[in-house]
Scaffold this active site. Structure first.
Site, PDB file in Angstrom:
ATOM      1  N   ASP A 157       0.826  -1.217   0.000  1.00 41.39           N
ATOM      2  CA  ASP A 157       0.000   0.000   0.000  1.00 41.39           C
ATOM      3  C   ASP A 157       0.863   1.272   0.000  1.00 41.39           C
ATOM      4  O   ASP A 157       0.445   2.326   0.462  1.00 41.39           O
ATOM      5  CB  ASP A 157      -0.951  -0.015   1.199  1.00 41.39           C
ATOM      6  N   HIS A 210      23.785   9.226 -18.975  1.00 42.09           N
ATOM      7  CA  HIS A 210      22.683   9.258 -18.013  1.00 42.09           C
ATOM      8  C   HIS A 210      22.985   8.305 -16.852  1.00 42.09           C
ATOM      9  O   HIS A 210      22.152   7.481 -16.469  1.00 42.09           O
ATOM     10  CB  HIS A 210      21.351   8.898 -18.686  1.00 42.09           C
ATOM     11  N   ASP A 241      25.180  16.601 -12.661  1.00 41.37           N
ATOM     12  CA  ASP A 241      24.082  17.171 -13.448  1.00 41.37           C
ATOM     13  C   ASP A 241      22.853  17.096 -12.553  1.00 41.37           C
ATOM     14  O   ASP A 241      22.302  16.010 -12.341  1.00 41.37           O
ATOM     15  CB  ASP A 241      23.896  16.355 -14.735  1.00 41.37           C
ATOM     16  N   ASP A 290      18.439  23.079 -14.635  1.00 41.36           N
ATOM     17  CA  ASP A 290      19.163  21.946 -15.221  1.00 41.36           C
ATOM     18  C   ASP A 290      20.621  22.378 -15.372  1.00 41.36           C
ATOM     19  O   ASP A 290      20.973  23.038 -16.348  1.00 41.36           O
ATOM     20  CB  ASP A 290      18.530  21.591 -16.584  1.00 41.36           C
ATOM     21  N   HIS A 294      25.846  13.816 -27.929  1.00 46.01           N
ATOM     22  CA  HIS A 294      24.502  14.345 -27.667  1.00 46.01           C
ATOM     23  C   HIS A 294      24.327  15.746 -28.248  1.00 46.01           C
ATOM     24  O   HIS A 294      25.255  16.336 -28.782  1.00 46.01           O
ATOM     25  CB  HIS A 294      24.183  14.310 -26.164  1.00 46.01           C
ATOM     26  N   HIS A 350      13.053  18.511 -19.979  1.00 51.72           N
ATOM     27  CA  HIS A 350      13.010  18.576 -21.445  1.00 51.72           C
ATOM     28  C   HIS A 350      11.617  19.119 -21.753  1.00 51.72           C
ATOM     29  O   HIS A 350      10.661  18.369 -21.879  1.00 51.72           O
ATOM     30  CB  HIS A 350      13.249  17.199 -22.069  1.00 51.72           C
ATOM     31  N   TYR A 366      33.536  13.407 -23.835  1.00 51.36           N
ATOM     32  CA  TYR A 366      33.605  12.162 -23.060  1.00 51.36           C
ATOM     33  C   TYR A 366      34.589  11.199 -23.731  1.00 51.36           C
ATOM     34  O   TYR A 366      34.411  10.874 -24.907  1.00 51.36           O
ATOM     35  CB  TYR A 366      32.220  11.498 -22.984  1.00 51.36           C
ATOM     36  N   GLU A 415      26.831  22.897 -18.274  1.00 52.13           N
ATOM     37  CA  GLU A 415      25.460  23.176 -18.710  1.00 52.13           C
ATOM     38  C   GLU A 415      24.870  24.364 -17.961  1.00 52.13           C
ATOM     39  O   GLU A 415      24.836  24.382 -16.723  1.00 52.13           O
ATOM     40  CB  GLU A 415      24.587  21.938 -18.445  1.00 52.13           C
TER      41      GLU A 415
HETATM   42  N1  GLY Z   1      19.727  16.586 -17.077  1.00 50.66           N
HETATM   43  C1  GLY Z   1      19.258  16.158 -18.326  1.00 50.66           C
HETATM   44  C2  GLY Z   1      19.802  16.958 -19.406  1.00 50.66           C
HETATM   45  O1  GLY Z   1      20.767  17.660 -19.210  1.00 50.66           O
HETATM   46  O2  GLY Z   1      19.292  16.980 -20.493  1.00 50.66           O
HETATM   47 MN    MN Z   2      19.945  19.493 -20.053  1.00 51.01          MN
HETATM   48 MN    MN Z   3      21.376  18.369 -17.314  1.00 45.23          MN
END
Ligand code: GLY
Ligand code: MN
Ligand code: MN
Length: 440
Positions: free
Chosen positions: A39, A246, A263, A274, A353, A364, A391, A411
């Site tokens: 539960d 990830h 991150d 982010d 990426h 996102h 990387y 980022e």
């Molecule tokens: N933390 C996910 C991205 O940077 O897209």
């Molecule tokens: Mn991001």
């Molecule tokens: Mn990120």
């Protein structure tokens, strides 16, 4: 704690959506209550679009926006909610109930969630299209289909089939893509809190600590300043783990000489930051780490300078790739010409990426990336990330040993303004000298 009145901007958003889609009815279910085991449930977090249009955050709810052909207001807003229930509330906490939801959220009608199936068909009357996101909740899809069928046969012999169903992602996404001043304030708050938490992690990290300890430290930094939760699972990746894009385990011991990539972003009132920062587990970067870090930082700062109305994410990404490829050549990690490497996409061995995504209620976030077949042109009010990385996989035997296990991403979150941009995460240190000054 329950709120007493929500701001008028939720109503303004509904008006904008309905003005842009005359004749349409919108259905937004909350996420279902998901059982973790016996539960115990997974924590509830309201569906972003339902929250964006109503401010209502309880589970087991459903929002309807439907044209109102009888009134000057042109549309009405209906919330299905869990009714008050003293016995249940003793276990699960206070609820708004029907009257509370009506008063607090400025909607036109409220009904018990138990009446959803019975009531839904009537909201389809006179509508031309139903906007609803199929495919996320199979159980709910069936109920929507049943409502459409009921509606059809109660219409008598019309010669028409089921009402057309359109996925609501784009209609709502186009509103959510442009942030209002109230949203920018919340994003700034999320970014300030998150930047401070990253800075604190730079101060506190020591060799021998576990990645999970740093994750907890970051999380504490978010929560103590008012974030309700993280915007996405934090990535706390030391050494070779930093090359896993990830990485989720966050459970290894941090070693002298390694890098730590974090991150992580806190979510404040449904808006998330982010941020990624990478720093040495030791006091300073090794020469090889510093070479790659300086390259990523330079490319990242150039990319941010290019964020302004009129440009596109595709152009920004192309320049990032070009800058990184020049660096890969000068570091001796690739051979050949910039042009050929860009064409063959050989650079993806080190940079697999994209550079950007929209940011807002979802990490996102909603909004079209391609519009009318062309990359989306940036406009003031959009918020996006700039996150180049580099990387070198542990298994990359072609790369010199000193570069292996190096994963670096930097980022930031950037608001497009009429005159250019504003970096919302500028308080998270990223210059080598700033980072090393924070290390023990
Ligand atoms: N933390 C996910 C991205 O940077 O897209
Ligand atoms: Mn991001
Ligand atoms: Mn990120």
């Amino acid at each position: 704690m329950l709120r007493t009145k929500i701001p008028d901007y939720f109503k303004t958003r509904r008006q904008k959506l309905m003005d842009a889609h005359p004749g349409a009815v919108f259905f937004f279910p909350s996420h279902p209550y998901l059982i973790r085991n016996s539960d115990v449930h997974f924590p509830h977090r309201q569906d972003s679009s339902l929250y964006y249009l109503s401010g209502f955050d309880e589970p087991e709810s459903f929002l309807v926006l439907t044209p109102d052909f009888s009134a000057a207001r042109r549309f009405k807003t209906i919330l299905f909610v869990q009714p008050r229930d003293p016995e249940k509330e003793m276990w699960e906490g206070e609820r708004y109930g029907l009257d509370g939801a009506l008063k607090t959220f400025g909607v036109d009608e409220t009904y018990p969630i138990q009446e959803l199936d019975k009531k839904l068909p009537e909201f389809l009357d006179g509508c031309e299209r139903l906007y609803y996101k199929m495919g996320l909740q199979p159980g709910m899809d069936k109920r929507i289909l049943a409502a459409l069928e009921t509606h059809r046969y109660t219409q008598g012999r019309s010669g028409r089939g089921l009402l057309a169903v359109v996925d609501s992602t784009e209609a709502v996404g186009e509103l959510r893509l442009f942030k209002g001043s109230e949203e920018i304030d919340l994003l700034k708050k999320a970014c300030d809190i998150s930047a401070e938490a990253h800075k604190n992690a730079m101060r506190e990290t020591r060799p021998g600590m576990n990645e999970s300890e740093i994750e907890a430290l970051i999380d504490f930094g978010f929560r103590r300043k008012g974030c309700e939760r993280v915007g996405y699972p934090s990535i706390v990746a030391g050494g070779k783990n930093s090359t896993c894009l990830h990485y989720r385990s966050n459970n290894e011991t941090l070693k002298e000489g390694d890098l730590l990539l974090i991150d992580a972003g806190g979510e404040f009132s449904y808006y998330t930051a982010d941020i990624t920062r990478t720093f040495p587990v030791s006091k300073s970067f090794s020469p090889a780490q510093a070479r790659i870090y300086s390259l990523v930082l330079k490319v990242q700062k150039d990319a941010i300078e290019n964020v302004c109305p009129g440009t596109t994410l595709t152009e920004i990404h192309a320049r990032v790739c070009e800058g990184l490829v020049e660096g890969m050549l000068s570091l001796g990690l690739l051979k050949g010409s910039v042009r050929d490497i860009l064409k063959s996409r050989e650079y993806r061995r080190f940079y697999p990426h994209n550079t950007s995504h929209w940011l807002g209620m979802d990490v996102h976030d909603a909004g079209l990336y391609i519009k009318n077949g062309e990359p989306r042109v940036l406009e003031a009010g959009m918020v996006l990330t700039i996150e180049p990385g580099f990387y070198v996989q542990p298994s990359d035997s072609q790369a010199p040993a000193e570069y292996r296990n190096i994963g670096i991403r930097i980022e930031d979150d950037v608001l497009v303004t009429a005159g250019g941009n504003e970096v919302l995460t500028k308080d998270a240190p990223k210059e080598i000298s700033e980072i090393e000054a924070l290390r023990f």
